[in-house]
Design an enzyme around this catalytic site. Structure first.
Site, PDB file in Angstrom:
ATOM      1  N   ASP A  87       0.875  -1.180   0.000  1.00  8.85           N
ATOM      2  CA  ASP A  87       0.000   0.000   0.000  1.00  8.85           C
ATOM      3  C   ASP A  87       0.913   1.231   0.000  1.00  8.85           C
ATOM      4  O   ASP A  87       2.140   1.111  -0.020  1.00  8.85           O
ATOM      5  CB  ASP A  87      -0.959  -0.012   1.216  1.00  8.85           C
ATOM      6  CG  ASP A  87      -2.281   0.724   0.929  1.00  8.85           C
ATOM      7  OD1 ASP A  87      -2.235   1.948   0.693  1.00  8.85           O
ATOM      8  OD2 ASP A  87      -3.337   0.073   0.955  1.00  8.85           O
ATOM      9  N   GLY A 145       4.646   1.468  -1.525  1.00  9.85           N
ATOM     10  CA  GLY A 145       4.933   1.870  -2.899  1.00  9.85           C
ATOM     11  C   GLY A 145       3.714   2.484  -3.557  1.00  9.85           C
ATOM     12  O   GLY A 145       2.735   2.820  -2.891  1.00  9.85           O
ATOM     13  N   ASP A 146       3.819   2.623  -4.881  1.00 15.76           N
ATOM     14  CA  ASP A 146       2.757   3.230  -5.677  1.00 15.76           C
ATOM     15  C   ASP A 146       2.360   2.227  -6.753  1.00 15.76           C
ATOM     16  O   ASP A 146       3.176   1.871  -7.599  1.00 15.76           O
ATOM     17  CB  ASP A 146       3.278   4.535  -6.305  1.00 15.76           C
ATOM     18  CG  ASP A 146       2.283   5.154  -7.270  1.00 15.76           C
ATOM     19  OD1 ASP A 146       1.148   4.657  -7.391  1.00 15.76           O
ATOM     20  OD2 ASP A 146       2.657   6.150  -7.919  1.00 15.76           O
ATOM     21  N   HIS A 179     -12.498  -0.732  -8.269  1.00 12.14           N
ATOM     22  CA  HIS A 179     -13.718   0.100  -8.282  1.00 12.14           C
ATOM     23  C   HIS A 179     -13.434   1.581  -8.007  1.00 12.14           C
ATOM     24  O   HIS A 179     -14.278   2.425  -8.282  1.00 12.14           O
ATOM     25  CB  HIS A 179     -14.796  -0.474  -7.340  1.00 12.14           C
ATOM     26  CG  HIS A 179     -14.615  -0.166  -5.881  1.00 12.14           C
ATOM     27  ND1 HIS A 179     -15.653  -0.261  -4.978  1.00 12.14           N
ATOM     28  CD2 HIS A 179     -13.534   0.213  -5.162  1.00 12.14           C
ATOM     29  CE1 HIS A 179     -15.201   0.060  -3.770  1.00 12.14           C
ATOM     30  NE2 HIS A 179     -13.927   0.342  -3.851  1.00 12.14           N
TER      31      HIS A 179
END
Ligand code: SAH
Length: 338
Positions: free
Chosen positions: A198, A224-225, A244
């Site tokens: 995350d 992280g991304d 979503h």
């Protein structure tokens, strides 16, 4: 049968009920009743509330089956109301606080704007800005992250029961929040190793939450991304309530990164609410379609049908293998490399 006019008037009550539950959760009423029933006077003294107003609030919630009023005017939580307690397994208190908190609340007050523009109440593609809240608005972020952990508790047992995770070596929970779901999965599957992934502030929170859980040796925490990269080599990539949040283009970027990172025979697992093609009235369907409006208002994402998921996955080089229903409105959408 209830008359149509009365039924419509019942439907209007949603926001009142939300705020009534929110105030009861904020005041910690259910926690204060854990040791036994109490009168509104006792509860008012303990919470600093006005005794008469608090009694009115609690009696309103009695009418919804959240509390019971016993002889002598003392209140006790029902099975539903007990979920407002903090720190009980399955507590929904943090989820209730998120729904009633002014940030979320004010956003929903602008639903008409979103329906008119087709954009979130903050403009187009707000998901990135929404998650940046984690750095800009620590209180809002804490409310959101705790809410995800709390709301997940209503579904994790059903996901663990419906899907066999034991055949995997390493499971990567992408955007796994504070680790609620991966903890349940690891606890149920002792042979499995986990990676919780995350953004940095959420991983920091997860580290605190998971310390002492006994899972530290089996669960690596990685910050992280997801748009840059995800940890590679996992046998399964789990994304619950991630896709979503994003529009198709952003979702494809996330899915392609997972597709590129997963082991040759790996699986990608989306845990989402699948929108039925045809809508019939019913509580589960309502929860799916209101979640869809939530995405319209807050993030710019949306809930999708099975056909939409199949198409989206195909665009990222993935093939939808099957959709495993759970006992809740959540499904596990399983995909392989195409
Ligand atoms: N899977 C969790 C959390 C869902 S909320 C659950 O079901 O409870 C969406 C999650 O995506 C949040 O934890 C958020 O911090 C994470 N997220 C948002 N943007 C991200 C990014 N760019 N990289 C990694 N994680 C991200």
């Amino acid at each position: 049968m209830r008359a149509p006019a009365l039924t419509l008037l019942d439907l209007l009550n949603g926001y009142r009920v939300t705020q009534a539950l929110y105030v009861a959760a904020r005041l910690g009423i259910a926690d204060r009743l854990a040791s036994g029933p109490k009168s509104s006077d006792e509860l008012a003294r303990a919470t600093g509330a006005n005794a008469s107003a608090l009694r009115r609030l609690l009696r309103a919630l009695v009418s919804f089956g959240v509390f019971a009023e016993e002889t002598g005017g003392r209140f006790a939580p029902t099975e539903i109301g007990a979920l407002l307690r903090d720190d009980v397994p399955g507590s929904l208190r943090a989820g209730v606080i998120f729904y009633g908190d002014q940030r979320h609340w004010q956003a929903w007050a602008k639903l008409e704007q979103s329906v008119t523009t087709g954009e979130t109440v903050w403009g187009p593609r707000a998901a990135t800005a929404f998650f940046e809240m984690n750095t800009k608005d620590p209180e809002g972020a804490a409310i959101f992250n705790a809410a995800m952990t709390s709301l997940t508790s209503a579904f994790d047992a059903a996901v663990v029961a419906a899907y066999d995770f034991s055949r995997f070596g390493t499971l990567v929970d992408v955007g796994g929040g504070q680790g609620a779901l991966i903890s349940s999965i690891l606890n149920a599957n002792p042979g499995l190793r986990g990676i919780l992934f995350d953004i940095p502030p959420v991983i920091e929170g997860a580290r605190k939450r998971m310390a002492g859980s006994g899972l530290a040796a089996r669960c690596e925490l990685v910050a992280g991304d997801v748009f840059a990269s995800v940890p590679s080599g996992g046998d399964a990539y789990l994304l619950k309530w991630i896709i979503h949040d994003w529009d198709d283009e952003q979702s494809l970027a996330i899915l392609r990164n997972c597709q590129g990172a997963m082991a040759p025979n790996g699986r990608l697992l989306l845990v989402e609410r699948v929108v039925p093609e045809r809508i019939d009235p019913g509580a589960d369907t309502q929860s799916i379609l209101l979640a869809d409006l939530q995405m319209l208002v807050l993030t710019g994402g949306h809930e999708r049908t099975a056909v939409e998921y199949r198409t989206l996955l195909a665009g990222a080089g993935l093939a939808l293998a099957r959709i495993v229903p759970t006992e809740t409105p959540m499904s596990v959408i399983e995909a392989t490399r195409a």
